[in-house]
Design a protein around this motif. Sequence first.
Motif, PDB file in Angstrom:
ATOM      1  N   ARG A 110      30.967 -27.499 -32.975  1.00  0.00           N
ATOM      2  CA  ARG A 110      31.748 -26.312 -33.324  1.00  0.00           C
ATOM      3  C   ARG A 110      32.031 -25.476 -32.071  1.00  0.00           C
ATOM      4  N   ASP A 111      33.192 -24.899 -32.018  1.00  0.00           N
ATOM      5  CA  ASP A 111      33.542 -23.915 -30.985  1.00  0.00           C
ATOM      6  C   ASP A 111      33.522 -24.448 -29.550  1.00  0.00           C
ATOM      7  N   HIS A 113      35.224 -25.600 -26.101  1.00  0.00           N
ATOM      8  CA  HIS A 113      36.431 -25.132 -25.421  1.00  0.00           C
ATOM      9  C   HIS A 113      37.583 -26.120 -25.704  1.00  0.00           C
ATOM     10  N   ARG A 117      37.675 -30.347 -25.817  1.00  0.00           N
ATOM     11  CA  ARG A 117      38.071 -31.155 -26.985  1.00  0.00           C
ATOM     12  C   ARG A 117      39.259 -32.061 -26.632  1.00  0.00           C
ATOM     13  N   ASN A 184      25.191 -28.132 -35.514  1.00  0.00           N
ATOM     14  CA  ASN A 184      26.236 -27.511 -34.686  1.00  0.00           C
ATOM     15  C   ASN A 184      27.610 -28.164 -34.880  1.00  0.00           C
ATOM     16  N   ALA A 186      31.173 -29.151 -36.475  1.00  0.00           N
ATOM     17  CA  ALA A 186      32.194 -28.466 -37.280  1.00  0.00           C
ATOM     18  C   ALA A 186      32.660 -29.345 -38.433  1.00  0.00           C
TER      19      ALA A 186
END
Lengths: 187, 76
Positions: A110-111, A113, A117, A184, A186
């Motif tokens: 998740r989250d 940068h 990704r 962690n 997503a």
Amino acid sequence: MNDNDRWILSFYRHSEISGAQFFARLAKSLPAGPIQFDLTKHFADESQHAWYWSRAINDMGMEPLKMTFAYQDHYLEAAGMPTNVMEILALTQVFERRIIAQYARHARVRDIHPAVRATLELIMEDEKWHIQWVGDALKQMEEKFGAERVKNTYERYRKADEEVYGRLIAEHDERVGHILDKQNYAF
Amino acid sequence: MQRNELIKQLAQLLRIDAARVTEGAKLTDLVADSFVLIETVVELQELLDITLVQEDLDGVNTVAQLLDVCQAKMAA
């Protein structure tokens, strides 16, 4: 980006450079033919991946760390030195599968940068072809070495990879633990 | 191929002065890193038209031991 992110991306970059250097040497050594042809593309891809990581780190306003070891360095210690092209390709196949699994896990965090990704997704596309061509080449080598030997060689390196990966994760848990923790993810 | 010719060829593959490639020299002392050794062993097989597998090189540490293995393969 925190220090751990910088470390892991620098480690990816460094390992891609080591792969490119090794395949570049082999591409010079091997006689002309389909394996030399694909290996040349493979080393060009690895070089490109190192550039992608350099760019991603740069996009995040940082510089790569100077690393002292690459993932591949530990294979020789764990599984011994490959001596022929079949053994090298079996080791490559194990390594490529490890890379794609690691990058896929990282992409689920998740989250992360957007530059990270995008880079992971870009590289994973190339890795699919790497696994395909090396698998095809190994299949062809069964004629010369025998299917049993090819299978056993792959299995030997797979076990060595598990040992190397487990050791590295244990050693660098504080840096990479968050990538492996499913809480962690997503998706 | 004679032994001294093999040593010359090995020195060329390693890209070092042939004087350094003595029978007793440790292979790891002749290369900058293990990957150079892998590359050299692959090239040596091409040159001599032999195939080595990992077990062939178990316990091989010196130039003499490597050449013994290669010569045995060539003779087989």
